[in-house]
Design a protein around this motif. Structure first.
Motif, PDB file in Angstrom:
ATOM      1  N   PRO A 163      26.637   9.871 -41.294  1.00  0.00           N
ATOM      2  CA  PRO A 163      27.135   9.513 -39.963  1.00  0.00           C
ATOM      3  C   PRO A 163      26.278  10.058 -38.832  1.00  0.00           C
ATOM      4  O   PRO A 163      26.789  10.398 -37.765  1.00  0.00           O
ATOM      5  CB  PRO A 163      28.493  10.204 -39.951  1.00  0.00           C
ATOM      6  CG  PRO A 163      28.206  11.518 -40.648  1.00  0.00           C
ATOM      7  CD  PRO A 163      27.115  11.232 -41.663  1.00  0.00           C
ATOM      8  N   GLN A 173      28.466  10.141 -35.244  1.00  0.00           N
ATOM      9  CA  GLN A 173      29.639   9.299 -35.468  1.00  0.00           C
ATOM     10  C   GLN A 173      29.917   8.352 -34.304  1.00  0.00           C
ATOM     11  O   GLN A 173      31.062   8.076 -33.944  1.00  0.00           O
ATOM     12  CB  GLN A 173      30.874  10.159 -35.758  1.00  0.00           C
ATOM     13  CG  GLN A 173      30.747  10.961 -37.042  1.00  0.00           C
ATOM     14  CD  GLN A 173      32.002  11.746 -37.351  1.00  0.00           C
ATOM     15  OE1 GLN A 173      33.101  11.225 -37.316  1.00  0.00           O
ATOM     16  NE2 GLN A 173      31.835  13.019 -37.671  1.00  0.00           N
ATOM     17  N   VAL A 227      34.438  13.227 -41.145  1.00  0.00           N
ATOM     18  CA  VAL A 227      33.500  12.138 -40.833  1.00  0.00           C
ATOM     19  C   VAL A 227      34.150  10.784 -41.074  1.00  0.00           C
ATOM     20  O   VAL A 227      33.495   9.756 -41.010  1.00  0.00           O
ATOM     21  CB  VAL A 227      32.203  12.243 -41.674  1.00  0.00           C
ATOM     22  CG1 VAL A 227      31.460  13.530 -41.346  1.00  0.00           C
ATOM     23  CG2 VAL A 227      32.506  12.158 -43.165  1.00  0.00           C
TER      24      VAL A 227
END
Length: 429
Positions: A163, A173, A227
């Motif tokens: 991510p 992210q 995540v």
């Protein structure tokens, strides 16, 4: 007679709009882009500049985009937080367009594209120097024009695995965490959004509503201890969407390269059996896993450095490569490449040769208490091709789009439980 003119005009418009509507339903291909570059429908002349071209592009491309503020490309001198590089992509990422936004820099009004050829399972790269750039008498140098320098002789996308995308806005992210790096990046993005984003090549992009940092995820929705993100947030996760879609295309390219190996044909079923863990003895031992783990640690450190992490910063496990959790699976992938007699140095989409970065972010690799993470893309390709050649394998290959309910064309996953039952056909296992 005015009514006759209006009626005739209406008929002419209907006749013109009908094929246009049909074209709108067709995928926007590299060929259609070339036609658009050659003839702006509004002027009948070639599209003069990137700014002129963008409003002519289909909505699909203008609403799927991300920004690069720090690059390792030949045109990195023209890329900055104030004027980031733009990456537009189709829903399935089959077509990707990219260009810089600072008109003062060399490379402005140069359009670079990447197109995936399904039949050949190859990425094709093109560059188009638009008339406005030609009038400035700028030309890329021979070194700058050499796409293979970064993308390789057998071209592949250059994109980090989920991510973390250092150098991209939304690098963590797809948002701006409340830490030193996230706050700095968020401040830069706010300045861009309030300034350059309203002008030039940026102004005709379609920014999704519902987030204060469009097109990225609202930082208030970011969770520091995970995540994992909900698929319903996909409209605000352009980096994640692009990575997932590109991975699906790149796995077809990987299979092509794997199938060309001198040891592939004689070992094909053994390779699939290894990936499916048909026998307990297929699991690699610690000696085989150790160099893979050491390489991952080096890659992880290098990626964190590119993100801007300093030695004194508190460690954030969320920023580590997810591949660190899948050393065994990556060791098996490495074994498969060696057994097939194939160089896997360009399999990953990471720029670094031999990278082990493969994770697209889809959490779907567990079946019957076994982990198939990272391997499932190879399992999908190997089993689908066996199914096409040998009818006995057909009942073991079933796939689904895990994001179909959300309207996305990516997310194709094989039924791993059913695939594992094909072990009986894999060399009598």
């Amino acid at each position: 007679m005015a009514w006759r003119f209006i009626l005739l005009l209406g008929l002419l418009m209907a006749a013109w709009l009908a094929p246009q509507a049909a074209l709108a339903d067709e995928p926007f291909t590299e060929t259609r882009l070339q036609e658009l570059l050659q003839k702006n429908p509004a002027t009948g002349l070639p599209a003069d500049s990137i700014s002129e071209l963008i409003p002519l592009l289909p909505r699909e491309l203008r609403e799927n985009f991300t920004f690069v503020y720090e690059s390792r490309s030949p045109f990195r001198s023209g890329i900055s937080p104030e004027f980031p590089r733009v990456i537009l992509f189709a829903d399935d990422a089959r077509l990707v367009l990219t260009f810089i936004g600072d008109e003062r820099q060399p490379g402005f009004d140069l359009l670079e594209t990447m197109w995936f050829d399904y039949e050949e399972a190859k990425f094709e790269l093109h560059a188009y120097l638009l008339p406005a750039a030609e009038r400035r008498t700028w030309r890329p140098s021979a070194e700058e024009a050499k796409c293979s320098r970064c993308h390789g002789a057998d071209a592949r996308p250059i994109f980090d695995s989920y991510p973390l995308w250092p150098g991209y806005y939304g690098s963590v992210q797809d948002t701006f965490p409340h830490d030193r790096i996230g706050q700095k990046e968020g401040k830069n993005y706010a300045a861009f959004a309030a300034g350059a984003a309203k002008t030039g090549v940026y102004k005709d992009l379609i920014y999704p509503a519902g987030t204060p940092v469009s097109p990225f995820l609202d930082p208030r929705l970011f969770r520091d201890n995970t995540v994992e993100l909900e698929p319903k947030l996909f409209p605000y996760l352009p980096n994640a969407r692009l990575g997932i879609a590109l991975t699906e295309l790149n796995r077809q390219r990987i299979y092509r390269k794997l199938a060309a190996g001198e040891g592939f044909a004689s070992n094909e079923k053994q390779l699939l059996a290894k990936l499916l863990q048909c026998r307990p003895s297929d699991r690699p031992d610690r000696n085989a896993m150790r160099p893979i783990e050491e390489q991952l640690q080096r890659e992880n450190a290098a990626r964190l450095k590119r993100l801007g992490v300093l030695p004194g910063d508190p460690p954030k496990r969320r920023d580590d490569m997810q591949e660190l959790q899948f050393v065994r699976e990556l060791t098996e992938i490495d074994w498969v490449a060696k057994r097939a007699g194939v160089d896997r140095s360009d399999w990953s989409m990471a720029m670094e040769p031999g990278s082990l970065a493969f994770f697209d972010g889809i959490l779907s690799g567990i079946s019957d208490h076994k982990s198939y993470y990272l391997k499932e893309d190879l399992i999908f390709e190997l089993l689908s091709h066996l199914r096409d050649r040998e009818p006995a394998f057909r009942k073991y290959f079933k796939w689904a789009n895990v994001f179909d309910d959300y309207g996305y064309p990516f997310g194709h996953r094989v039924d791993l439980g059913l695939a594992a039952k094909s072990c009986a056909l894999l060399g009598g296992l």
